[in-house]
Motif scaffolding. Structure first.
Motif, PDB file in Angstrom:
ATOM      1  N   ASP A 143       0.812  -1.217   0.000  1.00  0.00           N
ATOM      2  CA  ASP A 143       0.000   0.000   0.000  1.00  0.00           C
ATOM      3  C   ASP A 143       0.850   1.274   0.000  1.00  0.00           C
ATOM      4  O   ASP A 143       0.301   2.380  -0.117  1.00  0.00           O
ATOM      5  N   ASP A 144       2.151   1.117   0.135  1.00  0.00           N
ATOM      6  CA  ASP A 144       3.065   2.269   0.096  1.00  0.00           C
ATOM      7  C   ASP A 144       3.780   2.400  -1.249  1.00  0.00           C
ATOM      8  O   ASP A 144       4.529   3.362  -1.445  1.00  0.00           O
ATOM      9  N   ILE A 145       3.570   1.429  -2.142  1.00  0.00           N
ATOM     10  CA  ILE A 145       4.305   1.455  -3.402  1.00  0.00           C
ATOM     11  C   ILE A 145       3.367   1.629  -4.584  1.00  0.00           C
ATOM     12  O   ILE A 145       2.160   1.394  -4.491  1.00  0.00           O
ATOM     13  N   CYS A 146       3.948   2.045  -5.701  1.00  0.00           N
ATOM     14  CA  CYS A 146       3.225   2.136  -6.975  1.00  0.00           C
ATOM     15  C   CYS A 146       3.831   1.117  -7.929  1.00  0.00           C
ATOM     16  O   CYS A 146       5.024   1.195  -8.248  1.00  0.00           O
ATOM     17  N   LEU A 147       3.021   0.156  -8.366  1.00  0.00           N
ATOM     18  CA  LEU A 147       3.466  -0.838  -9.340  1.00  0.00           C
ATOM     19  C   LEU A 147       3.217  -0.293 -10.742  1.00  0.00           C
ATOM     20  O   LEU A 147       2.064  -0.031 -11.118  1.00  0.00           O
ATOM     21  N   VAL A 148       4.277  -0.110 -11.508  1.00  0.00           N
ATOM     22  CA  VAL A 148       4.140   0.335 -12.895  1.00  0.00           C
ATOM     23  C   VAL A 148       4.317  -0.901 -13.764  1.00  0.00           C
ATOM     24  O   VAL A 148       5.423  -1.415 -13.929  1.00  0.00           O
ATOM     25  N   LYS A 149       3.215  -1.394 -14.330  1.00  0.00           N
ATOM     26  CA  LYS A 149       3.202  -2.685 -15.018  1.00  0.00           C
ATOM     27  C   LYS A 149       3.321  -2.569 -16.535  1.00  0.00           C
ATOM     28  O   LYS A 149       3.129  -3.560 -17.234  1.00  0.00           O
ATOM     29  N   SER A 150       3.645  -1.388 -17.016  1.00  0.00           N
ATOM     30  CA  SER A 150       3.627  -1.158 -18.467  1.00  0.00           C
ATOM     31  C   SER A 150       4.921  -0.529 -18.976  1.00  0.00           C
ATOM     32  O   SER A 150       4.915   0.222 -19.948  1.00  0.00           O
ATOM     33  N   VAL A 151       6.030  -0.839 -18.307  1.00  0.00           N
ATOM     34  CA  VAL A 151       7.318  -0.269 -18.720  1.00  0.00           C
ATOM     35  C   VAL A 151       7.817  -1.018 -19.953  1.00  0.00           C
ATOM     36  O   VAL A 151       7.649  -2.240 -20.062  1.00  0.00           O
TER      37      VAL A 151
END
Length: 481
Positions: A143-151
Motif C-alpha cells: 500500500d506504500d508502493i506504486c506498481l508500474v506494469k507497463s514499462v
C-alpha cells in the motif's frame, strides 16, 4: 606627383599581400587564441571552485534524494507481479503468431511454448495488488508502493539495456541519472560524495558506464563503495602521515591547482581540487558511515542485515544512512536475475536475497519521516518472455528469454502515489495495452520529482545540447501524489 603616389600605393598593397600573408595568419591566430584564453579565464572566474555547490531546482521538488535498487539481469514480471491465467491455459502450446508479431529472440524460437507462472499469487494490502508468494515482505508494504506494469524499453541485451536505463543511451559515454541529478542540484553534504554506487550481486553487465558522468565534468561521476574493508581504497593514511602534514600538503596542492584553474579555466582542474578535499573528509566520514554498531538490533533484524557480512540487506541499510547524511543519489546493483534456466531456483534465491531488505527500506524510511522526500525505485533493465527457454545443448530448461516489450517496476515515496497499479499488459503479458511507460518517461518523471525539468536540464557539448532523455520522454503524471 599623383602618378608616384599611386605607384607607391600599389607597391604597398602588393607587398602587403605577397610578403605578409603568413604574418596575417599569425595575427589572426593570435587573436583567436587570445579570445579563447580570455573566455577560459572568464569562465574560471565565474565558476565556483566547488562544482558541487548546491543549486536551486527548476521548481519546488517533491523528492530531495533517490535510492535506486537496480535488479540487474531482469526479474520476470510474469512470475512476480503480473499474474496471467491465460498462460496457464496456453502452457506447452505456442503463443498465437499474431501476438508475437514477428519478434525475434536471442535464445528461443518465436514459436516456443508458453510457460505458466511458476509461483502462486495472492491479493495483498488494501489495494488488492497481486504479488507472488516469493515476495512476502513486499506484500507488507504494497500500500506504500506504486506498481508500474507497463514499462518498455528499446534494448534487448543486458549491457545496452542497463546503460540505456541509467543514461538514456545504449552505448557508453553519456551521463548517468545520478550524474545529471548532481550536476543539476549539486550536493547537500561536504563530507560524502553526492552520488554513491554499491554492488551486491555477481557483477554488472553494463559496468561503470552505468554511473559515468559522460561528457559532464568527472566530479559528477558516481563513487563506487566496496563491500568489504575500507569503503574506498587508500582511505586510510599511510604510516608517518599525520593530519597536519596531510592538511598542509593538500593546501599546497590546492593552491597550485587554483592558480592553474585561473589560467586555463579547465573544469577538470576544479574536479581535481574537489576530489582531493573530498578524499580528505572521507577519511573520517566514510568509516563512521560504514560502522553499523550504532544501529539497534531491531533495525538490523528488520533488514536482515549482518554488519560483518556484505549483502544486499547491508547495502540497503547503508543507503538509508547515506541519505540521512545528505547523499543525493544512491545506486545499489544486484546482478543475477538472468533466468535463462531454472527460473524457479533463480528467482527464489534472488527474492530471498533482496525482498526483506527492499521492503525494510520502505518501512524504515517511513517510520523515520524520510520516505516523503526520498524516492525509492526497484526494477531491472527489461522483462522476461511468456515463452519457455529450453536448450539441451546449452543445458537450459524452464527459463525465460529477454523481453523488452513489457516489464514491471515499483516506486515508493518522494511524491509517488502509494497502493496504485499503473498500466497493463495483454492477457499473456507480452505487449503493453494500457498506459505505456517508456524508459525515457521514467527518467523524465524521476527528474520531475526532484524539481528538474528534463527538457531544461541540458549540457552543451560538441556543438549540440545533450539531456538525459535526449528528445524523448514525458512525465507520468498519473502516478504522482
Amino acid at each position: 606627383m599623383q602618378a608616384i603616389q599611386q605607384h607607391l600605393l600599389n607597391v604597398t598593397r602588393r607587398h602587403f599581400f605577397r610578403e605578409c600573408g603568413v604574418g596575417v595568419g599569425k595575427i589572426a591566430l593570435a587573436s583567436l587564441l587570445t579570445n579563447v584564453f580570455t573566455s577560459r579565464r572568464a569562465a574560471a572566474s565565474a565558476q565556483p571552485v566547488n562544482p558541487m555547490a548546491p543549486r536551486p531546482p527548476h521548481f519546488a521538488p517533491k523528492a530531495k534524494r533517490v535510492i535506486h535498487l537496480f535488479m540487474a539481469g531482469a526479474p520476470s514480471h510474469l512470475d512476480l507481479f503480473a499474474y496471467k491465467p491465460k498462460l496457464v491455459q496456453y502452457e506447452g502450446k505456442p503463443i498465437p503468431p499474431e501476438v508475437i508479431g514477428g519478434q525475434r529472440y536471442a535464445f528461443i524460437r518465436s514459436d516456443a511454448a508458453a510457460l505458466a507462472p511458476r509461483f502462486k499469487f495472492a491479493k495483498q494490502g488494501q489495494c488488492g495488488a497481486q504479488i507472488a508468494e516469493v515476495l512476502p515482505y513486499l506484500a507488507q508494504v504494497v500500500d506504500d508502493i506504486c506498481l508500474v506494469k507497463s514499462v518498455h524499453t528499446d534494448q534487448f541485451n543486458h549491457a545496452p539495456a542497463q546503460i540505456f536505463f541509467n543514461t538514456g543511451f545504449s552505448q557508453p559515454g553519456r551521463p548517468s541519472m545520478g550524474s545529471w541529478v548532481t550536476y543539476g542540484l549539486g550536493a547537500e553534504t561536504n563530507d560524502l560524495p553526492a552520488f554513491i554506487v554499491m554492488s551486491t550481486g555477481s557483477g554488472i553487465s553494463g559496468g561503470a558506464a552505468n554511473w559515468s558522468s559522460g561528457m559532464l565534468p568527472t566530479v559528477y561521476t558516481g563513487v563506487r563503495f566496496r563491500n568489504q574493508g575500507d569503503p574506498i581504497l587508500n582511505v586510510s593514511s599511510p604510516p608517518g602521515v599525520d593530519a597536519r602534514l596531510q592538511r598542509e600538503s593538500l593546501d599546497l596542492i590546492g593552491g597550485l591547482n587554483r592558480r592553474r584553474l585561473a589560467v586555463e579555466g579547465d573544469p577538470e582542474i576544479a574536479t581535481r581540487i574537489a576530489s582531493y578535499e573530498m578524499a580528505y573528509r572521507l577519511q573520517s566520514s566514510a568509516p563512521e558511515l560504514m560502522d553499523l554498531r550504532g544501529e539497534t538490533q531491531a533495525t538490523l533484524k528488520l533488514y536482515g542485515a549482518d554488519p560483518a557480512k556484505p549483502s544486499f540487506a547491508r547495502a540497503c541499510l547503508l543507503a538509508r544512512r547515506m541519505i540521512e547524511r545528505g547523499v543525493r543519489f544512491v545506486n545499489i546493483y544486484h546482478e543475477g536475475w538472468d533466468a535463462h534456466t531454472d527460473l524457479v531456483g533463480n528467482h527464489r534465491k534472488n527474492c530471498g536475497d533482496t525482498d526483506q531488505a527492499s521492503a525494510a527500506l520502505v518501512k524504515d524510511l517511513k517510520q523515520r519521516g524520510l520516505l516523503e522526500e526520498t524516492l525509492v525505485i526497484w526494477g531491472g533493465e527489461f522483462g522476461r518472455t511468456p515463452m519457455v527457454e529450453s536448450n539441451v545443448a546449452l543445458g537450459r530448461s524452464l527459463g525465460r528469454d529477454h523481453h523488452p516489450q513489457a516489464f514491471t517496476m515499483w516506486l515508493a515515496g518522494g511524491g509517488i502515489k502509494g497502493g496504485v497499479s499503473y498500466g497493463a499488459t495483454d492477457e499473456l503479458g507480452f505487449n503493453v495495452v494500457e498506459n505505456a511507460v517508456h524508459v525515457h518517461d521514467l527518467q523524465a518523471t524521476i527528474l520531475h520529482l526532484l524539481g528538474l525539468d528534463h527538457t531544461r536540464l541540458i549540457f552543451h557539448h560538441a556543438g549540440r545540447d545533450f539531456r538525459l532523455t535526449d528528445v524523448h520522454g514525458k512525465v507520468v503524471d498519473k502516478i504522482l501524489a
